[in-house]
Design a protein around this motif. Structure first.
Motif, PDB file in Angstrom:
ATOM      1  N   MET A   1       0.865  -1.170   0.000  1.00  0.00           N
ATOM      2  CA  MET A   1       0.000   0.000   0.000  1.00  0.00           C
ATOM      3  C   MET A   1       0.904   1.224   0.000  1.00  0.00           C
ATOM      4  O   MET A   1       1.867   1.276   0.747  1.00  0.00           O
ATOM      5  N   ARG A   2       0.624   2.170  -0.859  1.00  0.00           N
ATOM      6  CA  ARG A   2       1.437   3.380  -0.894  1.00  0.00           C
ATOM      7  C   ARG A   2       1.268   4.158   0.399  1.00  0.00           C
ATOM      8  O   ARG A   2       0.184   4.209   0.963  1.00  0.00           O
ATOM      9  N   THR A   3       2.361   4.767   0.851  1.00  0.00           N
ATOM     10  CA  THR A   3       2.345   5.498   2.113  1.00  0.00           C
ATOM     11  C   THR A   3       1.254   6.554   2.133  1.00  0.00           C
ATOM     12  O   THR A   3       0.573   6.730   3.130  1.00  0.00           O
ATOM     13  N   GLY A   4       1.024   7.266   1.029  1.00  0.00           N
ATOM     14  CA  GLY A   4      -0.014   8.290   0.976  1.00  0.00           C
ATOM     15  C   GLY A   4      -1.405   7.719   1.188  1.00  0.00           C
ATOM     16  O   GLY A   4      -2.264   8.355   1.781  1.00  0.00           O
ATOM     17  N   ASP A   5      -1.640   6.485   0.711  1.00  0.00           N
ATOM     18  CA  ASP A   5      -2.930   5.836   0.888  1.00  0.00           C
ATOM     19  C   ASP A   5      -3.192   5.469   2.345  1.00  0.00           C
ATOM     20  O   ASP A   5      -4.330   5.234   2.729  1.00  0.00           O
ATOM     21  N   MET A   6      -2.154   5.398   3.147  1.00  0.00           N
ATOM     22  CA  MET A   6      -2.298   5.028   4.557  1.00  0.00           C
ATOM     23  C   MET A   6      -3.165   6.013   5.320  1.00  0.00           C
ATOM     24  O   MET A   6      -3.712   5.675   6.339  1.00  0.00           O
ATOM     25  N   TRP A   7      -3.270   7.222   4.845  1.00  0.00           N
ATOM     26  CA  TRP A   7      -3.957   8.276   5.585  1.00  0.00           C
ATOM     27  C   TRP A   7      -5.335   8.585   5.003  1.00  0.00           C
ATOM     28  O   TRP A   7      -5.931   9.609   5.315  1.00  0.00           O
TER      29      TRP A   7
ATOM     30  N   GLY B   1       3.486   6.046   8.703  1.00  0.00           N
ATOM     31  CA  GLY B   1       2.942   5.587   7.430  1.00  0.00           C
ATOM     32  C   GLY B   1       3.880   4.613   6.744  1.00  0.00           C
ATOM     33  O   GLY B   1       3.445   3.642   6.127  1.00  0.00           O
ATOM     34  N   GLY B   2       5.193   4.851   6.856  1.00  0.00           N
ATOM     35  CA  GLY B   2       6.176   3.932   6.296  1.00  0.00           C
ATOM     36  C   GLY B   2       6.135   2.580   6.975  1.00  0.00           C
ATOM     37  O   GLY B   2       6.229   1.529   6.328  1.00  0.00           O
ATOM     38  N   TYR B   3       5.950   2.583   8.302  1.00  0.00           N
ATOM     39  CA  TYR B   3       5.859   1.328   9.062  1.00  0.00           C
ATOM     40  C   TYR B   3       4.645   0.525   8.600  1.00  0.00           C
ATOM     41  O   TYR B   3       4.758  -0.637   8.234  1.00  0.00           O
ATOM     42  N   TYR B   4       3.483   1.133   8.616  1.00  0.00           N
ATOM     43  CA  TYR B   4       2.264   0.413   8.237  1.00  0.00           C
ATOM     44  C   TYR B   4       2.187   0.148   6.739  1.00  0.00           C
ATOM     45  O   TYR B   4       1.658  -0.861   6.308  1.00  0.00           O
ATOM     46  N   GLY B   5       2.731   1.055   5.932  1.00  0.00           N
ATOM     47  CA  GLY B   5       2.692   0.899   4.485  1.00  0.00           C
ATOM     48  C   GLY B   5       3.633  -0.165   3.962  1.00  0.00           C
ATOM     49  O   GLY B   5       3.494  -0.610   2.820  1.00  0.00           O
ATOM     50  N   SER B   6       4.577  -0.599   4.782  1.00  0.00           N
ATOM     51  CA  SER B   6       5.541  -1.592   4.337  1.00  0.00           C
ATOM     52  C   SER B   6       4.958  -3.005   4.325  1.00  0.00           C
ATOM     53  O   SER B   6       5.555  -3.915   3.767  1.00  0.00           O
TER      54      SER B   6
END
Length: 120
Positions: free
Chosen positions: A3-9, A108-113
């Motif tokens: 998932m792209r980091t921007g999509d995390m939010w 976001g990097g943590y969850y997006g990874s």
């Protein structure tokens, strides 16, 4: 596929933000983690702050809107697609700086990874 980091939010469904999620119970894939203390529906910057109560000694965790997989308004429950361990091992909640871009980028990097096919 990550998932792209921007999509995390961003919430997966727009109707999840209209009623407010504060006070809802939060369920990880392997059990309850607490109640939502605060939620934000800011465009591209949505999140929930969860008061974990006794689960991790009264600490709070910030979850990007993108990890929410479903909301049940009848039972006031939010379901996230992460495990308790993943949430517990996330970067520590920063009470003073959780609205700052650097903290949100790290989180976001943590969850997006996480890869979509790795989800439990």
């Amino acid at each position: 596929m990550s998932m792209r980091t921007g999509d995390m939010w961003t919430y997966r469904q727009s109707n999840w933000t209209t009623s407010g999620l504060t006070g809802f119970d939060v369920e990880a894939v392997d059990g309850g983690i607490g109640k939502i203390d605060e939620s934000s529906d800011e465009a591209g910057a949505g999140y929930v702050v969860v008061d974990t109560g006794p689960w991790i000694f009264g600490k709070k965790v910030l979850l990007p809107a993108g990890v929410i997989r479903d909301v049940d308004f009848d039972t006031e429950t939010v379901f996230v697609d992460r495990s308790k361990d993943e949430i517990k091992n996330a970067p520590e909640f920063d009470e003073a700086g959780y609205r700052e871009p650097a903290y949100r980028e790290r989180l976001g990097g943590y969850y997006g990874s996480r890869r979509d096919d790795d989800l439990v």
